[in-house]
Design a protein around this motif. Structure first.
Motif, short mmCIF file in Angstrom:
data_model
loop_
_atom_site.label_atom_id
_atom_site.label_comp_id
_atom_site.label_asym_id
_atom_site.label_seq_id
_atom_site.Cartn_x
_atom_site.Cartn_y
_atom_site.Cartn_z
N ARG A 119 -12.73 7.08 -0.12
CA ARG A 119 -11.68 8.52 -0.18
C ARG A 119 -12.04 9.37 -1.24
O ARG A 119 -12.03 10.61 -1.01
CB ARG A 119 -10.22 8.10 -0.22
N LYS A 120 -12.21 8.78 -2.50
CA LYS A 120 -12.77 9.86 -3.53
C LYS A 120 -13.79 10.61 -3.34
O LYS A 120 -14.09 11.77 -3.65
CB LYS A 120 -12.76 9.07 -5.02
N LYS B 293 0.74 -1.19 -0.10
CA LYS B 293 -0.10 -0.09 0.05
C LYS B 293 0.96 1.27 -0.06
O LYS B 293 0.70 2.36 -0.83
CB LYS B 293 -1.12 0.09 1.04
N ASP C 55 4.10 1.52 -1.20
CA ASP C 55 4.55 1.51 -2.44
C ASP C 55 3.77 2.27 -3.27
O ASP C 55 3.92 2.72 -4.23
CB ASP C 55 5.15 0.19 -2.74
N ARG C 56 2.39 1.83 -3.51
CA ARG C 56 1.51 2.13 -4.52
C ARG C 56 0.94 3.60 -4.14
O ARG C 56 1.10 4.41 -5.35
CB ARG C 56 0.18 1.16 -4.21
N LEU C 57 0.91 4.11 -2.97
CA LEU C 57 0.96 5.55 -2.68
C LEU C 57 1.98 6.32 -3.13
O LEU C 57 1.65 7.54 -3.65
CB LEU C 57 0.37 5.54 -1.21
N SER C 58 3.03 5.86 -3.00
CA SER C 58 4.43 6.65 -3.38
C SER C 58 4.60 6.97 -4.93
O SER C 58 4.93 7.95 -5.20
CB SER C 58 5.53 6.11 -2.74
N LYS C 59 3.87 6.04 -5.73
CA LYS C 59 3.71 6.18 -7.07
C LYS C 59 2.70 6.94 -7.74
O LYS C 59 2.46 7.09 -8.99
CB LYS C 59 4.02 4.80 -7.67
N LYS C 60 1.60 7.00 -6.76
CA LYS C 60 0.29 7.55 -7.20
C LYS C 60 0.28 9.10 -7.82
O LYS C 60 0.99 9.78 -7.18
CB LYS C 60 -0.81 7.32 -5.91
N LEU C 61 -0.31 9.24 -8.79
CA LEU C 61 -0.35 10.64 -9.49
C LEU C 61 -1.77 11.32 -8.84
O LEU C 61 -2.55 10.67 -7.86
CB LEU C 61 -0.93 10.64 -10.92
N ASP D 178 -10.06 6.07 5.77
CA ASP D 178 -8.56 5.48 5.46
C ASP D 178 -8.59 4.09 6.19
O ASP D 178 -7.55 3.23 5.85
CB ASP D 178 -7.68 6.34 6.00
N ASP E 190 -5.00 12.95 -7.69
CA ASP E 190 -6.49 12.67 -7.98
C ASP E 190 -6.75 13.82 -8.73
O ASP E 190 -6.80 14.92 -8.43
CB ASP E 190 -7.20 12.40 -6.72
#
Length: 205
Positions: free
Chosen positions: A131-132, A31, A33-39, A160, A41
């Motif tokens: 979250r969106k 999670k 790692d995914r958030l660190s690469k996330k563009l 969250d 919103d």
């Protein structure tokens, strides 16, 4: 099976097996790692004019509520959706908020197969949750009129905290969510004037 007592800030969370501890750590690592690469919103990039227009859509044609997500119905999350017959507007709305596909609204099939109401146009819906939905409520809150109370409560929702391998939603978080669900969904039944209120306004001229 080895059982391990897991602690968080000095307080025991629960008895977990070794595999559950491993699954939990792996889930949290993936999670992060995914958030660190996330563009960013798309909702974060909306300009004031777009936010105002979207708020008008949701006030007039949309809904803000709290409901279950997923087939197992383990917990509830906030939802924001807009349903209407104008497909192009929904296409624009969906692209601006990064929503998924546009779907036929649930009751629309009745319009297709019921000859008496077949002349009515099909209605479509775009919906986001979690979250969106909370982020959208935060951004359009100053522009809302009809559904501002619901949106304000959604901003307080603990979105969250999620369940996953070796990770369970605490009872106190579930209680907060269910209380907010009752408040938000309850407000949706009070929108608009009652007949008594309308009669009073008419009598005042």
């Amino acid at each position: 099976i080895i059982s391990i007592m897991l602690y968080d800030r000095g307080n025991p969370l629960t008895d977990l097996t070794g595999k559950q501890v491993y699954d939990r750590a792996r889930y949290q690592r993936l999670k992060a790692d995914r958030l660190s690469k996330k563009l960013p919103d798309p909702i974060e990039l909306l300009i004031p004019e777009e936010l105002a227009y979207i708020a008008g859509l949701i006030d007039g044609e949309g809904t803000i509520y709290v409901g279950y997500v997923g087939p197992k119905r383990r917990s509830v999350y906030p939802h924001v959706g807009v349903a209407m017959t104008h497909y192009d507007v929904l296409q624009w709305f969906g692209s601006k908020i990064g929503a998924g596909t546009i779907k036929l609204n649930n009751h629309t099939n009745r319009r297709r197969y019921n000859e008496r109401i077949r002349t009515q146009r099909p209605q479509f819906i775009v919906k986001i949750f979690g979250r969106k939905a909370q982020l959208l409520c935060q951004r359009i809150l100053p522009y809302l009129k009809v559904k501002q109370q619901q949106a304000r409560l959604v901003t307080q929702f603990p979105v969250d905290t999620r369940s996953g391998p070796g990770n369970y939603i605490p009872d106190e978080i579930q209680a907060i969510r269910m209380k907010l669900r009752e408040q938000i969904n309850g407000l949706n039944h009070t929108i608009g004037l009652t007949w008594e209120e309308w009669d009073k306004r008419r009598s005042r001229g």
